[in-house]
Design a protein around this motif. Structure first.
Motif, mmCIF file in Angstrom:
data_model
loop_
_atom_site.group_PDB
_atom_site.id
_atom_site.type_symbol
_atom_site.label_atom_id
_atom_site.label_comp_id
_atom_site.label_asym_id
_atom_site.label_seq_id
_atom_site.Cartn_x
_atom_site.Cartn_y
_atom_site.Cartn_z
ATOM 1 N N UNK A 72 62.098 86.789 67.014
ATOM 2 C CA UNK A 72 62.502 88.042 67.100
ATOM 3 C C UNK A 72 63.729 87.841 65.849
ATOM 4 N N UNK A 73 64.560 87.230 65.640
ATOM 5 C CA UNK A 73 65.576 86.507 64.514
ATOM 6 C C UNK A 73 64.680 86.690 63.434
ATOM 7 N N UNK A 74 63.374 86.466 63.097
ATOM 8 C CA UNK A 74 62.645 85.939 62.189
ATOM 9 C C UNK A 74 62.388 87.955 61.034
ATOM 10 N N UNK A 75 61.809 88.918 62.491
ATOM 11 C CA UNK A 75 61.146 89.870 62.333
ATOM 12 C C UNK A 75 62.764 91.036 62.813
ATOM 13 N N UNK A 76 64.108 90.266 62.720
ATOM 14 C CA UNK A 76 64.927 91.318 62.627
ATOM 15 C C UNK A 76 65.004 92.386 61.328
ATOM 16 N N UNK A 77 65.165 91.487 59.746
ATOM 17 C CA UNK A 77 65.321 92.223 58.814
ATOM 18 C C UNK A 77 63.481 93.560 58.901
ATOM 19 N N UNK A 78 62.912 93.123 59.292
ATOM 20 C CA UNK A 78 61.451 93.641 59.645
ATOM 21 C C UNK A 78 61.976 95.370 60.094
ATOM 22 N N UNK A 79 62.221 95.338 61.405
ATOM 23 C CA UNK A 79 62.916 95.938 62.017
ATOM 24 C C UNK A 79 64.160 97.313 61.674
ATOM 25 N N UNK A 80 64.886 96.571 61.116
ATOM 26 C CA UNK A 80 66.252 96.925 60.693
ATOM 27 C C UNK A 80 65.705 98.367 59.383
ATOM 28 N N UNK A 81 64.452 97.353 58.111
ATOM 29 C CA UNK A 81 64.031 98.612 57.156
ATOM 30 C C UNK A 81 63.449 99.692 57.759
ATOM 31 N N UNK A 82 61.805 99.217 58.839
ATOM 32 C CA UNK A 82 62.033 100.014 59.534
ATOM 33 C C UNK A 82 62.784 101.433 60.264
ATOM 34 N N UNK A 83 63.670 101.222 60.986
ATOM 35 C CA UNK A 83 64.927 102.190 61.013
ATOM 36 C C UNK A 83 65.164 102.573 59.939
ATOM 37 N N UNK A 84 65.350 101.923 59.133
ATOM 38 C CA UNK A 84 66.449 102.519 57.665
ATOM 39 C C UNK A 84 65.295 103.607 57.572
ATOM 40 N N UNK A 85 64.515 103.154 57.126
ATOM 41 C CA UNK A 85 63.233 103.877 56.286
ATOM 42 C C UNK A 85 62.641 105.396 57.370
#
Length: 444
Positions: A72-85
């Protein structure tokens, strides 16, 4: 490292949540934050729960423990970027990665397979890990997150001083204007204001940043830069100005203005018997202007200056779709005796493609690698690789963005001989630059 103890309640205004599934991990994170005077707003156990929380609340920091059994920690940046996009997240929170650090032996399976039994075993390679993940891999992943605008800090030691420094960095960042909000404000700039500034020179300033031989601190060159002070918005960042200029098709006009002031500086230095090359930035679109090289060579002849003193620095602001056209333009410019430099090497895949297909005299290492050279082993490896590549291609090399004095000897050990940045000298107004160079030349 900041050595002063954290001021009580210094971080109390920060909105922090933790991402953790293991109860022991939850307690560790809460204890570490509590020691800094921070009480987490919530602890979420999954990325799905995190997304639900972020959609309803503003968060400044997400702290998570890196563990090999949970990604989950490694996937966190990807999740944030998806939410931002998707428009759900307006501003990225900072990410703190923490975890248990260990030094493990990494086996080289290929060498183990091919090494004859009679030979001595290969030397063991020790690799530092955090939570079972190699630090070098975390650094590479965090660099990709940084390029997407997401701040990721790796708290390797996990001590209170390191956590305090990370929290303080976020506080300082929050105190600065949001670049994206700034960009939205600057979008209201009227096109005629930009046109007026370039045609009249109103509010424009031309500054010069010296380039130094790192070992001797001798000035060996400079870069010409433009600054624009707007009557209402104040200083307009280059990252805002240049896209406006390119969008309006004024890139050649701006180049001509910078070139004109650069020639004046060169003539002033010539009167003092000082000859150093000065770089002027140009987009691919500018360089592909018909008769660009001929016009540039004529201006240098009229000023009685050798072409080698003017360095043309290719930026990535506007890419020329016809690579064959760009290659012809660069070759013609070099044939006229001008040096051609590739700016911000390593900032994107395009720069690797350009270097592979086109000919240059010099490349400049992007400041993102230089700024991380002390903290990140991956930055050191990248810079060492670029140095080797430059040697193979017979290219000169300039390290950009040197902001800390302590990085200078390290860069020199890695093979960088020339650099520029705030730790050496800031961009200077014309008179200040001339006085600086002349004084340094007199004093040897």
């Amino acid at each position: 490292m900041i050595l002063n103890a954290a001021v009580p309640n210094e971080f109390s205004a920060l909105r922090v949540i933790t991402l953790a599934t293991d109860p022991a991990c939850v307690l560790r994170l809460a204890s570490a934050l509590g020691g800094m005077g921070v009480t987490p707003l919530a602890t979420v156990a999954s990325l799905e729960a995190l997304q639900a929380w972020l959609s309803a609340h503003r968060v400044d920091i997400i702290v998570c423990e890196i563990r090999s059994e949970c990604g989950d920690g490694l996937m966190l940046p990807s999740v944030l970027k998806a939410l931002h996009d998707a428009g759900t997240l307006m501003q990225f929170p900072s990410i703190f990665w923490t975890g248990e650090t260990t030094l493990n032996v990494q086996e080289n399976l290929i060498e183990a397979t091919v090494t004859p039994a009679c030979e001595a075993p290969a030397k063991q390679l020790w690799v530092k890990h955090m939570g079972g993940v190699a630090i070098s891999a975390l650094e590479s992943h965090s660099r990709l997150a940084q390029s997407a605008g997401i701040s990721v800090q790796i708290l390797r030691d996990g001590g209170p001083l390191e956590l305090g420094d990370a929290l303080r960095t976020v506080l300082l960042t929050l105190a600065q204007p949001d670049p994206k909000l700034q960009a939205m404000t600057f979008e209201s700039l009227a096109e005629d204001e930009v046109i007026n500034a370039l045609t009249t020179g109103e509010g424009l300033r031309f500054v010069f940043q010296p380039q130094f031989e790192l070992l001797s601190r001798r000035i060996v060159g400079a870069e010409a830069l433009v600054r624009w002070k707007h009557p209402r918005f104040g200083e307009i960042p280059p990252a805002v100005l240049m896209p406006l200029v390119n969008r309006l098709g004024l890139d050649l006009l701006l180049f001509s203005l910078v070139e004109m002031w650069t020639l004046r500086v060169m003539l002033a230095l010539k009167r003092e018997n000082i000859t150093i090359p000065i770089a002027v930035n140009a987009s691919a679109k500018t360089l592909c202007t018909p008769n660009f090289a001929e016009r540039l060579a004529l201006r240098m002849r009229q000023a009685d200056l050798p072409s080698r003193l003017l360095k043309v620095e290719l930026t990535e602001d506007v890419q020329e779709p016809d690579e064959l056209h760009l290659s012809a333009s660069l070759t013609t410019i070099r044939a006229k005796g001008f040096q051609v430099s590739l700016d911000d090497f390593g900032s994107g895949a395009a720069t690797f493609k350009l270097l592979a297909n086109l000919s240059f005299d010099e490349m400049k290492i992007d400041g993102s690698f230089v700024r991380g050279v002390e903290q990140h082993a991956s930055s050191r490896k990248v810079i060492a690789g670029i140095v080797n590549w430059a040697g193979l291609l017979n290219l000169s090399l300039v390290a950009e963005g040197i902001e800390d004095e302590s990085t200078i000897p390290l860069l020199h050990r890695l093979g960088c001989r020339v650099g520029q940045g705030y730790a050496l000298a800031r961009p200077m107004e014309i008179d200040a630059f001339l006085n600086f160079v002349i004084e340094r030349e007199k004093n040897g």
